[in-house]
Design a protein around this motif. Sequence first.
Motif, PDB file in Angstrom:
ATOM      1  N   THR A 181      20.910   6.567 -50.434  1.00  0.00           N
ATOM      2  CA  THR A 181      20.896   7.918 -49.880  1.00  0.00           C
ATOM      3  C   THR A 181      22.194   8.189 -49.149  1.00  0.00           C
ATOM      4  OG1 THR A 181      18.506   7.703 -49.489  1.00  0.00           O
ATOM      5  CG2 THR A 181      19.603   9.562 -48.450  1.00  0.00           C
ATOM      6  N   LEU A 182      22.803   9.327 -49.411  1.00  0.00           N
ATOM      7  CA  LEU A 182      23.987   9.742 -48.668  1.00  0.00           C
ATOM      8  C   LEU A 182      23.574  10.198 -47.268  1.00  0.00           C
ATOM      9  CD1 LEU A 182      25.789  11.767 -51.483  1.00  0.00           C
ATOM     10  CD2 LEU A 182      26.549   9.578 -50.527  1.00  0.00           C
ATOM     11  N   GLY A 183      24.503  10.107 -46.327  1.00  0.00           N
ATOM     12  CA  GLY A 183      24.209  10.534 -44.968  1.00  0.00           C
ATOM     13  C   GLY A 183      23.191   9.648 -44.293  1.00  0.00           C
ATOM     14  N   ASN A 184      23.206   8.364 -44.616  1.00  0.00           N
ATOM     15  CA  ASN A 184      22.196   7.478 -44.061  1.00  0.00           C
ATOM     16  C   ASN A 184      22.810   6.123 -43.742  1.00  0.00           C
ATOM     17  OD1 ASN A 184      19.556   6.388 -43.431  1.00  0.00           O
ATOM     18  ND2 ASN A 184      18.723   8.001 -44.714  1.00  0.00           N
ATOM     19  N   ILE A 185      21.951   5.124 -43.481  1.00  0.00           N
ATOM     20  CA  ILE A 185      22.413   3.835 -42.966  1.00  0.00           C
ATOM     21  C   ILE A 185      23.394   3.147 -43.916  1.00  0.00           C
ATOM     22  CG2 ILE A 185      20.420   2.542 -43.914  1.00  0.00           C
ATOM     23  CD1 ILE A 185      20.533   0.889 -41.249  1.00  0.00           C
ATOM     24  N   ASN A 186      23.185   3.282 -45.223  1.00  0.00           N
ATOM     25  CA  ASN A 186      24.067   2.588 -46.157  1.00  0.00           C
ATOM     26  C   ASN A 186      25.399   3.311 -46.354  1.00  0.00           C
ATOM     27  OD1 ASN A 186      22.464   0.314 -46.615  1.00  0.00           O
ATOM     28  ND2 ASN A 186      21.155   1.466 -48.012  1.00  0.00           N
ATOM     29  N   GLU A 187      25.426   4.620 -46.169  1.00  0.00           N
ATOM     30  CA  GLU A 187      26.725   5.302 -46.178  1.00  0.00           C
ATOM     31  C   GLU A 187      27.540   4.849 -44.981  1.00  0.00           C
ATOM     32  OE1 GLU A 187      28.930   9.657 -45.952  1.00  0.00           O
ATOM     33  OE2 GLU A 187      26.797   9.576 -46.476  1.00  0.00           O
ATOM     34  N   ALA A 188      26.927   4.792 -43.811  1.00  0.00           N
ATOM     35  CA  ALA A 188      27.643   4.336 -42.622  1.00  0.00           C
ATOM     36  C   ALA A 188      28.156   2.904 -42.812  1.00  0.00           C
ATOM     37  CB  ALA A 188      26.728   4.412 -41.400  1.00  0.00           C
ATOM     38  N   ALA A 189      27.333   2.049 -43.420  1.00  0.00           N
ATOM     39  CA  ALA A 189      27.740   0.655 -43.659  1.00  0.00           C
ATOM     40  C   ALA A 189      28.941   0.587 -44.594  1.00  0.00           C
ATOM     41  CB  ALA A 189      26.573  -0.132 -44.235  1.00  0.00           C
ATOM     42  N   ALA A 248      28.830  -4.372 -39.118  1.00  0.00           N
ATOM     43  CA  ALA A 248      29.452  -3.464 -38.147  1.00  0.00           C
ATOM     44  C   ALA A 248      28.450  -2.928 -37.134  1.00  0.00           C
ATOM     45  CB  ALA A 248      30.111  -2.296 -38.881  1.00  0.00           C
ATOM     46  N   PHE A 249      27.171  -2.955 -37.462  1.00  0.00           N
ATOM     47  CA  PHE A 249      26.144  -2.420 -36.566  1.00  0.00           C
ATOM     48  C   PHE A 249      25.827  -3.369 -35.410  1.00  0.00           C
ATOM     49  CE2 PHE A 249      24.508  -0.282 -40.615  1.00  0.00           C
ATOM     50  CZ  PHE A 249      25.217   0.883 -40.361  1.00  0.00           C
ATOM     51  N   GLY A 250      26.230  -4.630 -35.533  1.00  0.00           N
ATOM     52  CA  GLY A 250      25.935  -5.606 -34.487  1.00  0.00           C
ATOM     53  C   GLY A 250      25.137  -6.765 -35.045  1.00  0.00           C
ATOM     54  N   LEU A 286      19.996  -1.363 -31.235  1.00  0.00           N
ATOM     55  CA  LEU A 286      20.056   0.009 -31.742  1.00  0.00           C
ATOM     56  C   LEU A 286      21.383   0.685 -31.412  1.00  0.00           C
ATOM     57  CD1 LEU A 286      18.653   2.471 -33.058  1.00  0.00           C
ATOM     58  CD2 LEU A 286      17.615   2.944 -30.830  1.00  0.00           C
ATOM     59  N   GLN A 287      21.987   0.300 -30.284  1.00  0.00           N
ATOM     60  CA  GLN A 287      23.196   0.995 -29.835  1.00  0.00           C
ATOM     61  C   GLN A 287      24.337   0.892 -30.833  1.00  0.00           C
ATOM     62  OE1 GLN A 287      23.238   2.839 -26.753  1.00  0.00           O
ATOM     63  NE2 GLN A 287      24.909   3.710 -27.971  1.00  0.00           N
ATOM     64  N   GLY A 288      24.492  -0.290 -31.457  1.00  0.00           N
ATOM     65  CA  GLY A 288      25.565  -0.445 -32.428  1.00  0.00           C
ATOM     66  C   GLY A 288      25.426   0.481 -33.617  1.00  0.00           C
ATOM     67  N   VAL A 289      24.198   0.733 -34.043  1.00  0.00           N
ATOM     68  CA  VAL A 289      23.955   1.647 -35.161  1.00  0.00           C
ATOM     69  C   VAL A 289      24.333   3.070 -34.752  1.00  0.00           C
ATOM     70  CG1 VAL A 289      22.288   2.418 -36.874  1.00  0.00           C
ATOM     71  CG2 VAL A 289      22.054   0.136 -35.869  1.00  0.00           C
ATOM     72  N   ILE A 290      23.936   3.456 -33.536  1.00  0.00           N
ATOM     73  CA  ILE A 290      24.288   4.793 -33.031  1.00  0.00           C
ATOM     74  C   ILE A 290      25.801   4.968 -32.982  1.00  0.00           C
ATOM     75  CG2 ILE A 290      24.196   6.298 -30.997  1.00  0.00           C
ATOM     76  CD1 ILE A 290      21.455   5.018 -30.349  1.00  0.00           C
ATOM     77  N   VAL A 347      28.199   3.428 -34.675  1.00  0.00           N
ATOM     78  CA  VAL A 347      28.806   3.508 -36.012  1.00  0.00           C
ATOM     79  C   VAL A 347      28.545   4.879 -36.629  1.00  0.00           C
ATOM     80  CG1 VAL A 347      28.709   2.607 -38.374  1.00  0.00           C
ATOM     81  CG2 VAL A 347      28.795   1.028 -36.446  1.00  0.00           C
ATOM     82  N   CYS A 348      27.350   5.408 -36.438  1.00  0.00           N
ATOM     83  CA  CYS A 348      27.038   6.752 -36.954  1.00  0.00           C
ATOM     84  C   CYS A 348      27.989   7.794 -36.370  1.00  0.00           C
ATOM     85  CB  CYS A 348      25.593   7.127 -36.616  1.00  0.00           C
ATOM     86  SG  CYS A 348      24.350   6.278 -37.600  1.00  0.00           S
ATOM     87  N   ALA A 349      28.290   7.661 -35.085  1.00  0.00           N
ATOM     88  CA  ALA A 349      29.218   8.606 -34.451  1.00  0.00           C
ATOM     89  C   ALA A 349      30.634   8.403 -34.963  1.00  0.00           C
ATOM     90  CB  ALA A 349      29.157   8.441 -32.936  1.00  0.00           C
ATOM     91  N   ARG A 350      31.030   7.148 -35.175  1.00  0.00           N
ATOM     92  CA  ARG A 350      32.407   6.857 -35.607  1.00  0.00           C
ATOM     93  C   ARG A 350      32.717   7.468 -36.963  1.00  0.00           C
ATOM     94  NH1 ARG A 350      32.706   1.215 -35.356  1.00  0.00           N
ATOM     95  NH2 ARG A 350      33.313   0.703 -37.469  1.00  0.00           N
ATOM     96  N   PHE A 351      31.706   7.563 -37.819  1.00  0.00           N
ATOM     97  CA  PHE A 351      31.951   8.094 -39.166  1.00  0.00           C
ATOM     98  C   PHE A 351      31.375   9.492 -39.370  1.00  0.00           C
ATOM     99  CE2 PHE A 351      32.338   3.490 -39.591  1.00  0.00           C
ATOM    100  CZ  PHE A 351      33.627   3.428 -40.113  1.00  0.00           C
TER     101      PHE A 351
END
Length: 313
Positions: A137-145, A208-210, A285-289, A291-295
């Motif tokens: 899925t675009l715009g989701n956890i694997n796009e951020a990864a 990258a998420f931690g 959870l913070q690392g995921v948040i 990374v989402c902001a960074r991209f």
Amino acid sequence: MRLAALALLCVLCLAAPARAADPASVTVGYIPVGDCLQLYVAEAEGSFAAEGLAVKGLAMKGGAVIAPAVEGGEIAIGWSNTVSIILAHARGFDFAFLAPGAEGKIGSNDVHALLVPAGSAVASVKDLAGKTVAINTLGNINEAAMRALAEKAGLAPEAVRLVEVPFPDMATALAKGSVDAALTLEPFVTDAVSRGAARILDPSPHAAFGDPYLIGAWFAKKSWIDSHPREAAAFARAVAKASAFIAAHPEKAREILAARTRLSPELATKIALPRFPEALDPAALQGVIDVCARFGLIAEPFPAAGLLAVPGH
């Protein structure tokens, strides 16, 4: 005699155990995959019943249908990957994680992997510049990864072309050459590699998420948690018991997984499973948040504590 009989009846009534309260009914949306193992174990081991809950599990396709069902009140609790709930929170939705779910940990609990065809000339993520990578899925956890992997390899995040392919179809897409790589998860990783159809390019694409990072968890509307504190707290306790059982009895847990999904018992014993913590950890959870902001998936980061509910408090 009548007075004696009446007295005896009163004594018997006082001595009789109080009738247990009827279990509270809660409908829970889940995805029939290994990440939802806590639900299967809690049902099989009677953890929900012991907490006074009658849980009705509803198998659903994914977060795209689970989140609207929770929002609309069709189900009380759902399982979702973290990024979907992070994005919903940034848009003002009233969601919060109420029980721990699945964590990824490098080296021991890597349930995702970046695959390439077995005969591919691609030797590193840097070689994917200008190539096509499948994600679910675009715009989701694997796009951020993937954006984070590209950046780490010295590529511009947009240098890798991402396309949506359902997880079950990724191995076929690799075999046909319609994609050059695929970011997938178990059991598809083990299945493709064991058949010799693919090899692992990166075994920890979500690093990258931690370490660890929260893949997904059980969530509900904050308003439901506030208005149903007993049910929310009972669900969280039952899930924690299931996590403890999985850690103590991994082989039995895998038997339950095979019985509740379409996995063969053989594959169920081979696949990597996530770690199932007994408590929600803001740091995971913070690392995921961040990374989402960074991209650019969200406008700016926010404290993870804002997404974590503590039922009963």
